[in-house]
Scaffold this active site. Structure first.
Site, PDB file in Angstrom:
ATOM      1  N   GLU A   1      49.846 -34.523   4.276  1.00 43.60           N
ATOM      2  CA  GLU A   1      49.597 -33.250   4.929  1.00 43.60           C
ATOM      3  C   GLU A   1      50.832 -32.716   5.663  1.00 43.60           C
ATOM      4  O   GLU A   1      51.126 -31.535   5.623  1.00 43.60           O
ATOM      5  CB  GLU A   1      48.437 -33.416   5.918  1.00 43.60           C
ATOM      6  CG  GLU A   1      47.763 -32.111   6.248  1.00 43.60           C
ATOM      7  CD  GLU A   1      46.447 -32.355   6.988  1.00 43.60           C
ATOM      8  OE1 GLU A   1      45.534 -31.544   6.824  1.00 43.60           O
ATOM      9  OE2 GLU A   1      46.364 -33.358   7.722  1.00 43.60           O
ATOM     10  N   ASP A   2      51.535 -33.602   6.342  1.00 46.97           N
ATOM     11  CA  ASP A   2      52.573 -33.153   7.267  1.00 46.97           C
ATOM     12  C   ASP A   2      54.003 -33.236   6.726  1.00 46.97           C
ATOM     13  O   ASP A   2      54.931 -32.826   7.411  1.00 46.97           O
ATOM     14  CB  ASP A   2      52.534 -33.971   8.571  1.00 46.97           C
ATOM     15  CG  ASP A   2      51.201 -33.825   9.285  1.00 46.97           C
ATOM     16  OD1 ASP A   2      50.456 -32.909   8.911  1.00 46.97           O
ATOM     17  OD2 ASP A   2      50.937 -34.626  10.195  1.00 46.97           O
TER      18      ASP A   2
END
Ligand code: MN
Length: 494
Positions: free
Chosen positions: A82-83
């Protein structure tokens, strides 16, 4: 952040991993750490720490319960998709499809964000319906993910715990919401998996943010009492210990102060003062075999008189979440009341880590028993949710499965049925089989004929009487509790 602190945390992770994993698996974890470190490089947490601290702490929590190495790798990589712009194929190639699938499932779960208190959700305003529906949907997603691989939720819970530990670094307006989510959603989830320790940890981290005044008052009141009580219990327990040692039993004796939040809840529930709470500190006697458990119980009863009705044999009759222990409450010589819990080391692990204790890594693949890892209510939930199309019905099922107190009842052959409190013989019949429910005409509870609307009690033995020509009755809807039984009755009588 100081590099030394980060290094200490890395050391801690590998110290814990090496305790139970072979070299090859430890190396794999090192590779996952390297990949995660480079992916999160130059990212910071709100606390100012390097971001990598967060996945490391998540992994440490799982290594403490000796979870298998794939889950530890996935924990290290859980925020990377996600990051960061990490390459999924790389995860798959280096660590295998199972690690990738765990990471993806954790990522997909996202976060449950609750604006309004989930309780009592029935009072939802029209304008809040989209929010309510989103919450129900998120919870459904979580339960379905759990049904396919319980490790997904274990990683999520470990992630939550670290976020709660660092809550003071977040802006004030966010703290309370996150703490409340922990108490209302994640702690009950942990409890439902039998992970009493994690449930307690989460609640106590969240408590001061949700009810700061109550938290401070309770501590001020209880801390001096806990100190006195522990001193007394140590004296009492030394007596037990020296007698057991004469029998060549070498017990471990633990004193565990009741968790703050559960103490708070208990005082609220019974509206009682601290002096009435006998388990302010639990005395746990841990021995090495079941036989020794019963010997210890006998010895305690020969020293002090037990309170009637307070002897519980959860070894012979385990709770549905697998909890086993002997409990007894006795009057000591000076008229004080003391509760003892007696169990083996394995039972103690089960009590603290529940389902996770079945995932404990073992080099011997044969001893990894997949059937022990299945959670019946999750499997049932998975089947039922596929057929539900209204949000209200789904919310009912989730509420029943997750947040309602549960009871367990037995078939005459000793199979356990895990039911919401208030369940009746009709619910019991449908939990065995749809046909048994449909053809049910009566029930015997503990050998005695009982009406079909009787509320079952914990530990009841229920025999369902059936007749081939019988059919469900619409008036069963007045007392049937489980969404499954109610659905069947509605379909067949409506
Ligand atoms: Mn995270």
């Amino acid at each position: 952040m100081k590099a030394s602190s980060l290094n200490n945390q890395i050391d801690d992770l590998f110290f814990k991993a090496k305790k139970y994993l072979p070299k090859k698996e430890v190396e794999k974890i090192q590779m996952a750490l390297d990949l995660a470190s480079s992916a999160h490089k130059s990212q910071k947490r709100m606390s100012g720490d390097d971001f990598i601290v967060h996945p490391i702490q998540t992994a440490i929590r799982l290594a403490e319960i000796r979870l298998d190495p794939d889950a530890i790798c996935a924990a290290l990589l859980h925020d990377a998709i996600e990051d960061t712009n990490i390459d999924k194929n790389k995860i798959k190639k280096v660590f295998g499809p199972e690690v990738l699938s765990l990471v993806e499932s954790v990522t997909k779960l996202g976060n449950v964000r609750i604006k309004k208190s989930w309780f009592p959700y029935l009072r939802v305003q029209k304008s809040e319906i989209p929010e309510f529906e989103r919450q129900v949907e998120t919870l459904r997603k979580m339960l379905v993910a759990m049904a396919s691989d319980i490790r997904v939720i274990l990683i999520k819970l470990a992630d939550k715990i670290h976020n709660l530990e660092t809550l003071s670094h977040l802006p004030e307006e966010k703290r309370e919401r996150i703490a409340r989510e922990a108490i209302e959603i994640y702690a009950p989830l942990a409890a439902r998996l039998g992970m009493g320790k994690w449930k307690g940890i989460m609640e106590d981290l969240a408590f001061p943010y949700v009810l700061p005044k109550e938290y401070n008052e309770l501590r001020a009141l209880a801390i001096p009492k806990i100190k006195d009580r522990e001193k007394y219990l140590r004296e009492i327990s030394n007596k037990v210990k020296s007698l057991l040692e004469k029998d060549s039993i070498r017990p471990e004796i633990e004193f565990r102060a009741k968790r703050w939040y559960s103490l708070y809840k208990k005082m609220q529930k019974y509206d009682e003062g601290l002096e009435k709470i006998h388990d302010l500190i639990a005395v746990r006697i841990i021995v090495s075999s079941i036989e020794e458990c019963y010997t210890t119980l006998g010895l305690i009863h020969s020293l002090w008189k037990p309170l009637v009705g307070r002897i519980k044999d959860y070894i012979a009759l385990p709770k549905p979440n697998g909890y086993q222990s002997l409990h007894t409450t006795v009057f000591t010589d000076d008229g004080k009341i003391v509760e003892f819990q007696i169990r083996t080391v394995e039972m103690n692990n089960q009590a603290e880590f529940g389902i996770a204790s079945h995932w404990v890594y073992s080099e011997d693949k044969k001893s990894r028993n997949p059937s022990k890892r299945e959670v019946q209510w999750l499997k049932d939930f998975y089947q039922i949710q596929k057929k539900v199309n209204s949000v209200d019905e789904l919310a009912d099922i989730i509420r029943m499965d997750l947040f309602k107190n549960r009871i367990f009842a037995f078939t005459p052959l000793g199979d356990v049925k895990d039911l919401p409190s208030g369940a009746t013989p009709v619910d019991f019949a449908y939990s065995i089989h749809t046909d048994i429910g449909d053809k049910c005409i009566g029930a015997k509870i503990n050998g005695k004929i009982a009406p079909l609307d009787t509320k079952l009690q914990n530990g009841d033995i229920v025999e369902i009487l059936t007749k081939k020509s019988a059919k469900p009755h619409a008036d069963w809807l007045n007392f049937a509790k489980t969404p499954f039984a109610r659905g069947q009755i509605k379909r067949k009588t409506g």
